[in-house]
Design an enzyme around this catalytic site. Structure first.
Site, short mmCIF file in Angstrom:
data_model
loop_
_atom_site.label_atom_id
_atom_site.label_comp_id
_atom_site.label_asym_id
_atom_site.label_seq_id
_atom_site.Cartn_x
_atom_site.Cartn_y
_atom_site.Cartn_z
N GLU A 1 -5.99 -3.99 10.55
CA GLU A 1 -4.87 -3.06 10.75
C GLU A 1 -5.12 -2.20 11.99
O GLU A 1 -5.82 -1.18 11.90
CB GLU A 1 -4.72 -2.14 9.53
CG GLU A 1 -4.44 -2.87 8.25
CD GLU A 1 -3.71 -1.96 7.26
OE1 GLU A 1 -2.64 -2.36 6.80
OE2 GLU A 1 -4.19 -0.85 6.98
N GLY B 1 2.46 2.44 10.56
CA GLY B 1 3.50 3.44 10.35
C GLY B 1 4.21 3.85 11.63
O GLY B 1 4.96 4.83 11.66
N ASN C 1 0.87 -1.17 0.00
CA ASN C 1 0.00 0.00 0.00
C ASN C 1 0.91 1.22 0.00
O ASN C 1 1.51 1.55 1.02
CB ASN C 1 -0.90 -0.03 1.25
CG ASN C 1 -1.66 1.26 1.43
OD1 ASN C 1 -1.80 2.06 0.51
ND2 ASN C 1 -2.16 1.48 2.64
N SER D 1 3.04 -2.00 10.30
CA SER D 1 4.48 -2.14 10.52
C SER D 1 5.02 -3.54 10.20
O SER D 1 5.95 -4.01 10.88
CB SER D 1 4.86 -1.72 11.94
OG SER D 1 4.52 -0.36 12.16
N LYS E 1 0.16 4.32 -0.35
CA LYS E 1 -0.42 5.56 0.20
C LYS E 1 -0.12 6.73 -0.74
O LYS E 1 -0.09 6.53 -1.95
CB LYS E 1 0.11 5.80 1.62
CG LYS E 1 0.01 4.54 2.48
CD LYS E 1 0.28 4.78 3.91
CE LYS E 1 0.12 3.46 4.67
NZ LYS E 1 0.19 3.61 6.11
N HIS F 1 -9.43 2.22 4.49
CA HIS F 1 -8.17 2.30 5.23
C HIS F 1 -8.33 3.32 6.36
O HIS F 1 -9.00 4.34 6.20
CB HIS F 1 -7.03 2.72 4.29
CG HIS F 1 -5.70 2.60 4.95
ND1 HIS F 1 -5.22 3.56 5.81
CD2 HIS F 1 -4.76 1.62 4.90
CE1 HIS F 1 -4.03 3.17 6.26
NE2 HIS F 1 -3.73 2.00 5.72
N GLU G 1 -6.55 5.58 7.46
CA GLU G 1 -6.19 6.97 7.14
C GLU G 1 -7.34 7.68 6.44
O GLU G 1 -7.59 8.86 6.65
CB GLU G 1 -4.91 7.00 6.29
CG GLU G 1 -3.68 6.71 7.16
CD GLU G 1 -2.57 5.96 6.46
OE1 GLU G 1 -2.54 5.93 5.22
OE2 GLU G 1 -1.72 5.38 7.18
P1 PGA Z 1 2.73 0.29 7.52
O1 PGA Z 1 1.32 0.60 6.86
O2 PGA Z 1 3.17 -1.05 7.02
O3 PGA Z 1 3.64 1.41 7.06
O4 PGA Z 1 2.51 0.29 8.99
C1 PGA Z 1 0.36 -0.38 6.71
C2 PGA Z 1 -0.88 0.17 6.08
O5 PGA Z 1 -1.27 1.29 6.43
O6 PGA Z 1 -1.51 -0.49 5.23
#
Ligand code: PGA
Length: 253
Positions: A168, A174, A9, A214, A11, A96, A98
């Site tokens: 998630e 992140g 992903n 992560s 982003k 997601h 976010e």
């Molecule tokens: P990350 O993001 O691996 O950077 O924690 C995962 C995601 O948001 O899908």
């Protein structure tokens, strides 16, 4: 047997120029993934879809990070399902955290998008997950259950099997603070139970559930070895092509 799935992903990262560079280098991975019975792909920003798909064609999955539920109309800045279909894009991340946080994406809205995608024979990757506060208050199960029930409302048994769920936890995205494999497996197992209660065991056992938050090359294998974790949704570690490749190689070797 559920096939393992490793999905990047990106982003809001990578210009089309950078995306093309990545795609050229990642192309070779498709064969390795396939011969090891792993589905692998990347979900990329809208402007990167066409150039990346052109290079990766049928080697890796190329997915979008969002879509609108209406076919067309006065929705400035949005991307429709027919637009994605025109590029042969079949996979879309929905809900997601976010987008839930910054773009007011509710589970009700996700439900409309999921239904629209399924109607078009596409694959929604439906994200769920709780905040740190909810986690610390032992509210994870209740919170995630509500997201699943609302997001999948009116999805038939047959269509449910095409959906991919990504658990998630927001506190792990992140942050470098990944959920332990025990926590991740516990929640993914619970999600499967919720799916079983809605659709029955036969269907629930066919639905792929990913863990995200992560995930790095050095932790991917431990997650994918869990009974109810069928893959990973990976942000940061999917941006660098070498680390992206390592996600696959550390899982298979
Ligand atoms: P990350 O993001 O691996 O950077 O924690 C995962 C995601 O948001 O899908």
């Amino acid at each position: 047997m559920r096939r393992k799935l490793l999905l990047g992903n990106w982003k809001m990262n990578k210009t089309p120029t950078e995306a093309v560079e990545f795609a050229k280098e990642a192309k070779e991975l498709g064969k390795l993934a396939r011969s090891n019975k792993v589905d692998m792909g990347v979900c990329v920003p809208a402007v990167d879809l066409a150039p990346v798909k052109k290079i990766l064609k049928n080697t890796l999955i190329v997915g979008a990070e969002n879509c609108h539920y209406e076919e067309k109309g006065a929705y400035t800045g949005e991307i429709s399902i027919p637009m994605l279909k025109d590029l042969n894009i079949d996979w879309v991340i929905i809900g997601h955290s976010e987008r839930r946080t910054y773009d007011n994406e509710t589970s009700e809205k996700c439900n409309k998008k999921i239904l629209a995608l399924l109607k078009n024979n596409m694959v929604p990757v439906y994200c769920c997950g709780e905040s740190l506060e909810t986690f610390e208050n032992n509210g994870t199960r209740e919170f995630v259950k509500e997201q699943i029930i609302t997001g999948l409302k009116d999805v038939s048994k047959e269509d449910a099997m095409k959906v991919v769920i990504a658990y998630e936890p927001i506190w792990a995205i992140g942050t470098g603070k990944n959920a332990s494999t025990e926590i991740a497996e516990d929640v993914c197992g619970y999600i499967r139970k919720v799916l079983r209660d809605i659709y029955g065991a036969k269907v629930a056992n066919k639905i792929r559930i990913l863990y995200g938050g992560s995930v790095k090359p050095n932790s991917v294998k431990a997650y994918l070895s869990q009974k109810d974790i069928d893959g990973a949704l990976v942000g940061g570690a999917s941006l660098d092509v070498n680390s992206y490749k390592e996600l696959l190689t550390s899982y298979i070797y």
